[in-house]
Design a protein around this motif. Sequence first.
Motif, PDB file in Angstrom:
ATOM      1  N   ALA A 264       5.447   2.386  19.598  1.00  0.00           N
ATOM      2  CA  ALA A 264       4.637   2.407  18.486  1.00  0.00           C
ATOM      3  C   ALA A 264       5.308   2.498  17.269  1.00  0.00           C
ATOM      4  CB  ALA A 264       3.668   3.595  18.658  1.00  0.00           C
ATOM      5  N   PRO A 265       4.497   1.762  16.196  1.00  0.00           N
ATOM      6  CA  PRO A 265       5.159   1.693  14.855  1.00  0.00           C
ATOM      7  C   PRO A 265       5.398   3.015  14.280  1.00  0.00           C
ATOM      8  CG  PRO A 265       2.977   1.063  14.677  1.00  0.00           C
ATOM      9  CD  PRO A 265       3.334   1.315  16.207  1.00  0.00           C
ATOM     10  N   ARG A 266       6.415   3.237  13.471  1.00  0.00           N
ATOM     11  CA  ARG A 266       6.437   4.382  12.775  1.00  0.00           C
ATOM     12  C   ARG A 266       6.786   4.148  11.367  1.00  0.00           C
ATOM     13  NH1 ARG A 266       7.877   8.576  16.088  1.00  0.00           N
ATOM     14  NH2 ARG A 266       8.058   8.086  18.400  1.00  0.00           N
ATOM     15  N   PRO A 267       5.909   3.892  10.505  1.00  0.00           N
ATOM     16  CA  PRO A 267       5.645   3.734   9.076  1.00  0.00           C
ATOM     17  C   PRO A 267       6.345   4.977   8.459  1.00  0.00           C
ATOM     18  CG  PRO A 267       3.635   4.329   9.761  1.00  0.00           C
ATOM     19  CD  PRO A 267       4.251   4.079  11.177  1.00  0.00           C
ATOM     20  N   ARG A 268       6.820   4.478   7.279  1.00  0.00           N
ATOM     21  CA  ARG A 268       7.471   5.852   6.387  1.00  0.00           C
ATOM     22  C   ARG A 268       6.707   5.571   4.966  1.00  0.00           C
ATOM     23  NH1 ARG A 268      11.840   3.024   7.997  1.00  0.00           N
ATOM     24  NH2 ARG A 268      12.320   2.384   5.796  1.00  0.00           N
ATOM     25  N   ALA A 269       5.820   6.642   4.504  1.00  0.00           N
ATOM     26  CA  ALA A 269       5.322   6.588   3.317  1.00  0.00           C
ATOM     27  C   ALA A 269       6.285   6.694   2.006  1.00  0.00           C
ATOM     28  CB  ALA A 269       4.301   7.748   2.993  1.00  0.00           C
ATOM     29  N   LEU A 270       6.058   5.867   1.036  1.00  0.00           N
ATOM     30  CA  LEU A 270       7.014   5.910  -0.197  1.00  0.00           C
ATOM     31  C   LEU A 270       6.609   7.277  -0.827  1.00  0.00           C
ATOM     32  CD1 LEU A 270       6.584   2.277  -1.328  1.00  0.00           C
ATOM     33  CD2 LEU A 270       8.545   3.250  -0.168  1.00  0.00           C
TER      34      LEU A 270
ATOM     35  N   LEU B  92       1.055  -1.161   0.048  1.00  0.00           N
ATOM     36  CA  LEU B  92      -0.158  -0.045  -0.063  1.00  0.00           C
ATOM     37  C   LEU B  92       0.776   1.199  -0.095  1.00  0.00           C
ATOM     38  CD1 LEU B  92      -2.734  -0.980   2.448  1.00  0.00           C
ATOM     39  CD2 LEU B  92      -2.869  -0.993  -0.008  1.00  0.00           C
ATOM     40  N   GLY B  93       2.267   1.084   0.046  1.00  0.00           N
ATOM     41  CA  GLY B  93       3.180   2.478  -0.149  1.00  0.00           C
ATOM     42  C   GLY B  93       3.344   2.738   1.157  1.00  0.00           C
ATOM     43  N   VAL B  94       3.379   1.865   2.380  1.00  0.00           N
ATOM     44  CA  VAL B  94       3.777   2.483   3.770  1.00  0.00           C
ATOM     45  C   VAL B  94       4.541   1.399   4.204  1.00  0.00           C
ATOM     46  CG1 VAL B  94       3.145   3.379   6.010  1.00  0.00           C
ATOM     47  CG2 VAL B  94       1.682   3.813   4.142  1.00  0.00           C
ATOM     48  N   ARG B  95       5.825   1.749   4.481  1.00  0.00           N
ATOM     49  CA  ARG B  95       6.685   0.557   4.942  1.00  0.00           C
ATOM     50  C   ARG B  95       6.910   0.725   6.646  1.00  0.00           C
ATOM     51  NH1 ARG B  95      11.555   1.819   0.522  1.00  0.00           N
ATOM     52  NH2 ARG B  95      10.654   0.646  -1.193  1.00  0.00           N
ATOM     53  N   ILE B  96       6.761  -0.444   7.346  1.00  0.00           N
ATOM     54  CA  ILE B  96       6.979  -0.692   8.690  1.00  0.00           C
ATOM     55  C   ILE B  96       7.854  -1.567   8.713  1.00  0.00           C
ATOM     56  CG2 ILE B  96       5.039  -2.054   8.724  1.00  0.00           C
ATOM     57  CD1 ILE B  96       4.638  -0.911  11.516  1.00  0.00           C
ATOM     58  N   GLY B  97       8.811  -1.382   9.578  1.00  0.00           N
ATOM     59  CA  GLY B  97      10.036  -2.541   9.946  1.00  0.00           C
ATOM     60  C   GLY B  97       9.273  -3.702  10.767  1.00  0.00           C
ATOM     61  N   LEU B  98       9.875  -4.852  10.736  1.00  0.00           N
ATOM     62  CA  LEU B  98       9.444  -6.013  11.276  1.00  0.00           C
ATOM     63  C   LEU B  98       9.348  -6.038  12.789  1.00  0.00           C
ATOM     64  CD1 LEU B  98       8.292  -8.860  10.830  1.00  0.00           C
ATOM     65  CD2 LEU B  98      10.597  -9.815  10.918  1.00  0.00           C
ATOM     66  N   GLY B  99      10.398  -5.318  13.399  1.00  0.00           N
ATOM     67  CA  GLY B  99      10.324  -4.984  15.003  1.00  0.00           C
ATOM     68  C   GLY B  99       9.236  -4.013  15.538  1.00  0.00           C
ATOM     69  N   ALA B 100       9.111  -3.118  14.933  1.00  0.00           N
ATOM     70  CA  ALA B 100       8.092  -2.048  15.010  1.00  0.00           C
ATOM     71  C   ALA B 100       6.752  -2.741  14.870  1.00  0.00           C
ATOM     72  CB  ALA B 100       8.148  -0.880  14.066  1.00  0.00           C
ATOM     73  N   ALA B 101       6.459  -3.528  13.727  1.00  0.00           N
ATOM     74  CA  ALA B 101       5.236  -4.109  13.453  1.00  0.00           C
ATOM     75  C   ALA B 101       4.971  -5.030  14.460  1.00  0.00           C
ATOM     76  CB  ALA B 101       5.057  -4.942  11.999  1.00  0.00           C
TER      77      ALA B 101
END
Length: 318
Positions: A300-306, A74-83
């Motif tokens: 909390a997770p910190r996703p990064r938008a592409l 969906l264009g939003v990345r999140i690390g496995l640890g944060a997830a």
Amino acid sequence: MSDTQAGARPTPWRWLRPALGALVLGALVARTGTAPFVAGLRMATPWSLLAAVAVTAVTTVCCAWRWQLVADGLGVRIGLGAATAAIYRSQFLNATLPGGVVGDVDRAVGHARRSDAPGPAARSVAWERLLGQSVQVPLTVAVLLLLPSPLRGLGAVGAVAAVAVAALLLAGAHGVRRRTRLVRLVSSEARAVLRGRRLPIGVASTVAALGHLSIFVLAARVAGVEASSVALLPLASVVLLAAAVPLNVAGWGPREGIAAWAFGVAGLGVDTGVAVAVAYGVMALVATLPGAVVLLAGRAPRPRALRTPPVREEVACA
């Protein structure tokens, strides 16, 4: 109105869900008394709790991996640890607060607030949960159809019911324009999520589902049920599918009700079904305690938008 604003609006359904779960529990107490509940609370042993914690660690990482794959699509990345941390927190909230979905809502809202693309970020949680159910439902139907059990007939019934529910959901869209927008959004995001990710998402979902089934079978063992694992798997599949329905009080209600019915039909006893479901609930709750640590730590997770998301935001808002 944003996704987070819409999600925060109180509705009668929010309170009806736990009320229905409490009603089921009340009916069970009236039918069986409190003895099966007390027995189930006492049955979990230290080694069974440790086993549940270990298995849940595996299932949680699988769910986090599935979410990571969905978010990337969906264009939003999140690390496995944060997830993983966010899902542990979500599981703990679901296991301790009424309704059984508060943790997922919290995860979606948190993900959206920390993303430059809040719509897809919030919906990534919904897609992650949907894809998990899309494996659990056919897995349950397959178990009911393939393994010998008094519940075997439910496999065919479940398949028909799944098709009927899907048809009703499609028919429930109001207006041609709204239906067109919904179909366009769902189709676009489904293609983005599944493109090149079907196999890993399927693997993650299957491992997670099998992990939960193994914990239920373990709960039956600590409750003294001597039936074979082959005989227990259909019962466990039906009970866990019912437990996924968000009509409960912190996970309690439908799980115990369906367990009482399923174990009764299988000739293992209504009281035994309740005790096994309660023992499973205790084991599942203890297994989510790492989420309490995450909650207290404020992680909390910190996703990064592409820069160029595969799913355009204007499509989501259409």
